[in-house]
Design a protein around this motif. Structure first.
Motif, PDB file in Angstrom:
ATOM      1  N   GLU A  65       0.860  -1.201   0.000  1.00  0.00           N
ATOM      2  CA  GLU A  65       0.000   0.000   0.000  1.00  0.00           C
ATOM      3  C   GLU A  65       0.890   1.243   0.000  1.00  0.00           C
ATOM      4  O   GLU A  65       2.073   1.153   0.342  1.00  0.00           O
ATOM      5  CB  GLU A  65      -0.894   0.011   1.240  1.00  0.00           C
ATOM      6  CG  GLU A  65      -0.072  -0.087   2.510  1.00  0.00           C
ATOM      7  CD  GLU A  65      -0.910  -0.229   3.770  1.00  0.00           C
ATOM      8  OE1 GLU A  65      -2.045   0.253   3.765  1.00  0.00           O
ATOM      9  OE2 GLU A  65      -0.405  -0.796   4.742  1.00  0.00           O
ATOM     10  N   ASP A  90       1.747   3.683   1.929  1.00  0.00           N
ATOM     11  CA  ASP A  90       1.774   4.199   3.294  1.00  0.00           C
ATOM     12  C   ASP A  90       2.855   5.274   3.363  1.00  0.00           C
ATOM     13  O   ASP A  90       4.049   4.983   3.323  1.00  0.00           O
ATOM     14  CB  ASP A  90       2.083   3.012   4.231  1.00  0.00           C
ATOM     15  CG  ASP A  90       2.281   3.446   5.676  1.00  0.00           C
ATOM     16  OD1 ASP A  90       2.479   4.645   5.931  1.00  0.00           O
ATOM     17  OD2 ASP A  90       2.250   2.554   6.538  1.00  0.00           O
ATOM     18  N   TRP A 120       5.558   5.089   6.050  1.00  0.00           N
ATOM     19  CA  TRP A 120       6.533   4.049   5.725  1.00  0.00           C
ATOM     20  C   TRP A 120       7.494   4.543   4.637  1.00  0.00           C
ATOM     21  O   TRP A 120       8.714   4.418   4.757  1.00  0.00           O
ATOM     22  CB  TRP A 120       5.793   2.780   5.254  1.00  0.00           C
ATOM     23  CG  TRP A 120       6.677   1.576   5.155  1.00  0.00           C
ATOM     24  CD1 TRP A 120       6.849   0.602   6.087  1.00  0.00           C
ATOM     25  CD2 TRP A 120       7.538   1.234   4.061  1.00  0.00           C
ATOM     26  NE1 TRP A 120       7.768  -0.331   5.652  1.00  0.00           N
ATOM     27  CE2 TRP A 120       8.205   0.032   4.408  1.00  0.00           C
ATOM     28  CE3 TRP A 120       7.813   1.810   2.820  1.00  0.00           C
ATOM     29  CZ2 TRP A 120       9.121  -0.600   3.574  1.00  0.00           C
ATOM     30  CZ3 TRP A 120       8.744   1.190   1.983  1.00  0.00           C
ATOM     31  CH2 TRP A 120       9.387  -0.006   2.357  1.00  0.00           C
TER      32      TRP A 120
END
Ligand SMILES: Nc1ncnc2c1ncn2[C@@H]1O[C@H](COP(=O)(O)OP(=O)(O)O)[C@@H](O)[C@H]1O
Ligand SMILES: Cc1ncc(C[n+]2csc(CCOP(=O)(O)OP(=O)(O)O)c2C)c(N)n1
Ligand SMILES: [Mg+2]
Length: 306
Positions: A93, A95, A98
């Motif tokens: 995903e 993110d 991250w």
């Protein structure tokens, strides 16, 4: 609205691409690099898969740094001058937290190894990171696995076995002292690609390889490519004091011989050549084939398909 992959690329990866060899970095269909006249392009790639090459719960900064370092280590092994790298990122995903942390780890490695990020790819899927490195080496001067001669000394850089021991620490199977545990984890997550040493060895070494799978396994590639036998004295293998603090000396030695993830260089030198600083002579090149360390070990190193 969530950012598109193009926005993410520009936000996190477009500013790491400056370097003397870079004519054009992130943003067009290809990057353009300058290979100095009279030099060959050296290239190699390595993929890191979550759960295989790093713990699935590793910090993204560490994953970013490690991905660059293990790939750069192959440039060191041939004695190449680093030009740049590309990064293929597969993410479950988008993110942003991250990605920001991951890009900070990549940025730290870009600056530690002088290796600009000049392009890449971003797709959705199970977490995996591929780094392709590009470097240059004067024609005919690359350090290969194939030049070892009978009578040469066998040497390694740094210390071995630290990263393999770190995995036990990360899994909670060995605590050690706090200081040792921190040191070993650093050795696992922040490998030192020995780029300067690799270039230095171009002038004197007869063969070289970087140790990713384990000393015995990787030395075995030099033996096979050079048509020689490598005799290793396990007592000469350099161990860090953190690793020496492990209560089982035999276990520590086994990590150094077969654990892998060291990203140090293993190389052969003519008998009369001085051993470079921070390197250790661990044996010699003899006639025959294979690697002998006087111990009977079940596995020489890491295998993806055992
Ligand atoms: N899928 C592949 N296609 C072509 N060549 C490959 C592939 N996988 C590995 N190689 C080549 O095989 C050799 C050994 O690979 P590897 O063990 O991954 O080397 P290293 O330890 O230097 O990363 C290298 O020359 C590498 O480029
Ligand atoms: C979580 C985790 N478990 C196990 C290992 C051990 N390990 C995984 S792959 C590998 C060898 C190096 O990886 P590879 O893809 O063979 O790199 P290359 O030889 O191509 O450079 C080792 C020692 C690790 N690094 N991380
Ligand atoms: Mg590889």
């Amino acid at each position: 609205m969530a950012a598109s992959e193009f926005e993410l690329i520009y936000r996190y990866f477009a500013s790491l691409g400056r370097g003397p060899g870079v004519r054009l970095g992130v943003g067009d269909d290809c990057a353009l690099l300058r290979v100095p006249a009279g030099e060959d392009l050296a290239t190699s790639m390595d993929t890191l898969v979550a759960g295989v090459h790093f713990p699935a719960d590793a910090f993204p900064e560490d994953i970013g740094f490690r991905a660059v370092a293990v790939a750069a280590s192959d440039l060191a092994a041939v004695g190449a001058q680093q030009l740049g790298m590309t990064l293929a990122l597969t993410l479950p995903e988008a993110d942003e937290l991250w990605l920001k942390a991951f890009s900070e780890g990549v940025a730290a490695a870009v600056s530690a190894f002088d290796l600009p990020l000049v392009g890449g790819d971003m797709t959705r899927g199970p977490l995996a990171i591929t780094v392709q490195v590009l470097g240059s080496v004067p024609e005919g001067r690359a350090l290969l696995r194939s030049g070892a001669q009978v009578g040469d000394q066998l040497c390694v850089s740094g210390t071995l076995g630290d990263a393999a021991a770190a995995l036990l620490v990360l899994e909670g199977l060995w605590t050690g002292s706090g200081e040792s545990a921190d040191y070993l984890e650093q050795r696992y997550y922040r490998p030192s690609a020995r780029l300067g040493l690799g270039r230095l060895l171009r002038d004197g070494a007869s063969a070289a390889i970087d140790i990713s799978d384990g000393l015995l396994a990787d030395a075995g590639h030099i033996a096979a490519a050079s048509g020689v036998r490598l005799q290793i004295d396990p007592q000469q293998i350099p161990l860090s004091s953190a690793l020496k603090s492990h209560p089982d000396r035999e276990q520590a030695l086994q990590w150094a011989l077969t654990g892998g993830d060291d990203y140090e260089l293993c190389f052969t030198l003519p008998a009369a050549a001085p051993v470079p600083p921070l390197c250790t002579r661990i044996g010699e090149v003899t006639a025959g084939e294979g690697v002998d360390c006087g111990l009977d070990l079940v596995q020489a190193g890491y295998r993806h398909f055992p």
